[in-house]
Design a protein around this motif. Structure first.
Motif, short mmCIF file in Angstrom:
data_model
loop_
_atom_site.label_atom_id
_atom_site.label_comp_id
_atom_site.label_asym_id
_atom_site.label_seq_id
_atom_site.Cartn_x
_atom_site.Cartn_y
_atom_site.Cartn_z
N GLY A 1 -7.48 -9.96 1.00
CA GLY A 1 -6.24 -9.87 0.24
C GLY A 1 -5.31 -8.80 0.78
O GLY A 1 -4.10 -9.03 0.91
N VAL A 2 -5.87 -7.65 1.10
CA VAL A 2 -5.04 -6.56 1.64
C VAL A 2 -4.43 -6.96 2.98
O VAL A 2 -3.23 -6.75 3.22
N MET A 3 -5.24 -7.56 3.84
CA MET A 3 -4.72 -7.95 5.16
C MET A 3 -3.64 -9.02 5.06
O MET A 3 -2.63 -8.94 5.76
N THR A 4 -3.85 -10.02 4.20
CA THR A 4 -2.89 -11.12 4.13
C THR A 4 -1.67 -10.77 3.29
O THR A 4 -0.55 -11.15 3.64
N ARG A 5 -1.85 -10.04 2.21
CA ARG A 5 -0.74 -9.76 1.30
C ARG A 5 0.09 -8.56 1.74
O ARG A 5 1.31 -8.58 1.64
N TYR A 6 -0.58 -7.51 2.19
CA TYR A 6 0.12 -6.27 2.51
C TYR A 6 0.25 -6.02 4.01
O TYR A 6 1.13 -5.29 4.43
N GLY A 7 -0.65 -6.60 4.78
CA GLY A 7 -0.61 -6.37 6.22
C GLY A 7 0.04 -7.48 6.99
O GLY A 7 0.18 -7.41 8.21
#
Length: 142
Positions: free
Chosen positions: A36-42
């Motif tokens: 989630g962090v990689m796809t949404r924020y990164g």
């Protein structure tokens, strides 16, 4: 007969299995949160994020399994390597099982609720990973 039931209960419900279940859930959360962090924020492509999240989860699982679940306290480079290679190999195998099972259920059988399939397959993979880790990775010296 009751004694036999108690023996099975002791084998199934103990420090190792309970701690494995707890860290298995935390490993799953590591995977999902990393993704989630990689796809949404990164702004990372979902395929790269899937691989990265899997790698983060495997690393987390290895460390927690070694230290807390199976309590393997030998930290020599040779021993860590001896445990790491089969651990990753087993995780690749269960990862391939997960992919194949998901494809069989969603595309093959046509189950529309892919999240239900994911939960079922994750449960099966959790058990498979425990058995493989116990029998092939963190074996107690005889």
């Amino acid at each position: 007969m009751k004694q036999l039931g108690n023996q099975w209960k002791a084998k199934l419900i103990n420090y190792e299995t309970i701690s494995y279940l707890i860290f298995g859930v935390l490993t799953t959360l590591t995977d999902w949160i990393s993704y989630g962090v990689m796809t949404r924020y990164g702004n990372v492509d979902y395929r790269v994020a899937t691989a990265g999240a899997w790698a983060a989860a495997v690393l987390f699982a290895f460390v927690t399994n070694k230290l807390f679940v199976f309590q393997s306290r030998n930290f020599s480079l040779g021993k860590v390597w001896e445990e790491w290679i089969p651990f990753v190999t087993c995780r690749v195998a269960t990862g391939l099982f997960t992919l194949a099972a998901m494809m069989a259920m969603v595309d093959g059988i046509g189950i529309q609720q892919d999240l239900i399939c994911k939960v079922v397959v994750s449960g099966i993979s959790l058990v498979m990973n425990y058995v493989l880790s116990k029998w092939f990775v963190f074996r107690k010296a005889s």
